[in-house]
Design an enzyme around this catalytic site. Structure first.
Site, mmCIF file in Angstrom:
data_model
loop_
_atom_site.group_PDB
_atom_site.id
_atom_site.type_symbol
_atom_site.label_atom_id
_atom_site.label_comp_id
_atom_site.label_asym_id
_atom_site.label_seq_id
_atom_site.Cartn_x
_atom_site.Cartn_y
_atom_site.Cartn_z
ATOM 1 N N PHE A 54 35.031 37.329 27.704
ATOM 2 C CA PHE A 54 36.476 37.094 27.702
ATOM 3 C C PHE A 54 36.893 35.970 28.654
ATOM 4 O O PHE A 54 38.076 35.626 28.731
ATOM 5 C CB PHE A 54 37.237 38.377 28.091
ATOM 6 N N SER A 82 40.023 46.052 34.018
ATOM 7 C CA SER A 82 40.168 47.463 34.361
ATOM 8 C C SER A 82 39.180 48.326 33.579
ATOM 9 O O SER A 82 39.464 49.444 33.190
ATOM 10 C CB SER A 82 41.594 47.917 34.095
ATOM 11 N N LYS A 106 19.321 39.654 36.106
ATOM 12 C CA LYS A 106 18.778 41.024 36.198
ATOM 13 C C LYS A 106 19.091 41.818 34.924
ATOM 14 O O LYS A 106 18.350 42.738 34.583
ATOM 15 C CB LYS A 106 19.290 41.736 37.446
ATOM 16 N N TRP A 113 33.938 48.909 36.239
ATOM 17 C CA TRP A 113 33.673 48.168 37.475
ATOM 18 C C TRP A 113 34.956 47.535 38.010
ATOM 19 O O TRP A 113 35.219 47.548 39.222
ATOM 20 C CB TRP A 113 32.561 47.147 37.234
ATOM 21 N N GLY A 114 35.794 47.014 37.127
ATOM 22 C CA GLY A 114 37.078 46.462 37.562
ATOM 23 C C GLY A 114 37.922 47.498 38.280
ATOM 24 O O GLY A 114 38.484 47.246 39.361
#
Lengths: 353, 353
Positions: free
Chosen positions: B97, B15, B213, B18-19
């Site tokens: 993680f 969260s 990238k 992006w999440g």
């Protein structure tokens, strides 16, 4: 002991920001390499006052202010005097002047003279799509290469590091190394510590990439002006790159995909042009001000031109004649927004195939 | 009458910005397409206070402030409760993680569960270079696709138009259309009018492009921070794109060049990441402040991580083990600048081969 080679004499036609910058680059090299080049580089500037400014102050206050120019870069207002005795003529002015300038030069360029075009554009007429290098050869009989790359002029002028690509094919009447322009001579003439030169032989690929990227910069500017962000502008650039490659492979099958993907004249120039070039700025101003492309060009470019506006029109007509519009949705959308009043907010749906 | 299909239940792990953005995207779709999806999307957030914020205010004030989240996006602080009953688990947290989280999940994910990874990274150890999708399959036995694209989270969050790429291969135990996750289900789950989805099967290509990238964005940031201009940053991007493709084709020959050149996950993501992403910002801050990468990450990212710093190290070690450093001068230069104190002003000479 080495034999005494010919000293190559260089002329530059054009003294806008890019013409003057290239004049500076080559004059730096001719001064340092006086065994290979005649040090004096003549650069044609139509206006007497600009010639005076360049020759007296060694600056071009009109198009490239605050840049000190080499003293061996000499501005000449008479075009025939500029090219007299030149072994290599560098064409570097807006595309729309090419026909007139070639007409002025015709009959005055000796056989065996060579040329490099820094012009960005294409000639489109009822016979199809012609490279400017081929037009120059047709009108003047001089073998002509193309120089193009990620080379926003003001950055090259202040000697920020960049790369460029020169495409040159040895002509049938090549006089031999040391006696004629070849890849090595071109490298020595253009390469500086701040200006990395790659010499290739794909004149079509380099020319097309240089011309077509100016179309793509316009919708990238639209997206910027609408504040759609980095994701959207990256999406437009990739769609543009794919249409450029498709155009090249479809209509000039001799060009190489790797020119577009690997060379400074390809992807790097597309990215740089879309980030800081005139055409992207015009697209952005169109989005922000709701003015037309022509009005933006007049109001924001200080007398210079945004080549992409013309190229968009020319390429659209060519694709129409070839019945190929549907294969180039970004080129078509750009044309429709600039020339047909299409709403730029519709870009996502215009690009859906 | 159509048969009643299974309603797919979706869980999101992570969260951060992006999440949460991806949670928002999929929850919008599950709410609208309740014939196909269970509307409630559970999203794992480790911190209770963040869960409360998301569930009570429908905002994520820590990582994605000022964005209204759908009410059917429900934050859960217990990871096993989050994934219970899920048909598709979306992995979307920092790469470092992953091992711990997989260990927590192991033994709790039923066979036949599917996954999509939005992580950007690679696992490098003595066995070589492993895609995170393969690591997830190895640890949990779930078939895992990859989502990646030109998707700077804050822009997708405010629903600016962008594209994305989802790579997914149908697993050997695929249960049939309507009964299992397939390209059509993934398209319906992720595509929004502002979020164009392309589904392909090149998991390796999409994963590698997404990871590598982030390395390239660092030297682009260096060049930005040194104010070398648009030409230089474009030159770095192209050299980076070519090294990414070379890396893919050398070490994962199953991946396709067209994924890198044509897909949002390829070139578009590279361009967007180099323009506005965290890694480019860290590179820029390093150039401007002379702080180390780790110091910049700590001082400027509000607790989030710049994945490229880790990936640069991992990829360098892998290339060293393969005796292939010399083939990747940009990756090597980036490593040497970040980890070995090399002077970033030497980039032009470091890139000369």
């Amino acid at each position: 002991m080495s034999t005494i080679n010919k000293k190559f004499r260089i002329a530059v036609l054009g003294s806008g920001s890019w013409g003057t910058t290239i004049g500076k680059v080559v004059a730096e090299n001719t001064a340092e390499k006086s065994d290979l080049f005649e040090p004096i580089v003549k650069m044609w500037a139509r206006e007497e006052t600009l010639c005076d400014n360049i020759n007296e102050e060694h600056e071009n206050n009109k198009y490239l202010s605050h840049i000190k120019l080499p003293e061996n870069l000499v501005a000449v207002s008479n075009i025939l005097e500029t090219v007299a005795g030149a072994d290599l003529i560098i064409f570097n002015f807006p595309h729309q002047f090419l026909a007139t300038i070639c007409a002025d030069l015709a009959g005055h360029i000796p056989a065996g003279t060579r040329a490099v075009s820094c012009l960005k554009g294409l000639n489109v007429d009822e016979n199809g799509c012609q490279l400017l290098t081929d037009f120059i050869y047709e009108k003047l009989g001089v073998s002509c290469g193309a120089l193009s790359g990620a080379n926003l002029a003001p950055e090259v002028a202040i000697e920020n590091w960049s790369g460029t690509t020169i495409a040159y094919k040895l002509p049938d009447d090549f006089r031999g190394h040391g006696q004629d322009i070849d890849a090595d001579v071109l490298h020595k003439l253009f390469a500086r510590s701040y200006f990395e030169v790659s010499v290739v032989d794909d004149v079509a690929g380099v020319s097309l990439a240089g011309a077509l990227k100016n179309i793509v910069a316009l919708p990238v500017g639209f997206v910027d002006g609408m504040k759609w962000g980095n994701n959207a502008r990256a999406a437009i650039m990739v769609k543009g790159q794919l249409e450029i490659i498709k155009f090249g492979r479809t209509f000039f099958p001799e060009c190489a995909v790797k020119t577009f993907s690997n060379e400074s004249a390809g992807l790097a120039d597309l990215i740089a042009t879309c980030s800081g070039g005139r055409n992207a700025r015009i697209g952005k101003m169109m989005a922000e001000t709701k003015k037309s492309a022509k009005e933006c060009e007049r109001d924001y470019l200080n007398g210079q031109s945004a080549q992409g506006i013309h190229t968009t029109d020319e390429v659209y007509r060519f694709l129409e004649a070839k019945n190929a519009i549907d294969d180039f949705p970004l080129f078509a959308a750009t044309y429709n927004i600039i020339y047909q009043g299409e709403d730029m907010k519709k870009i996502p749906e215009l690009l859906k195939q």
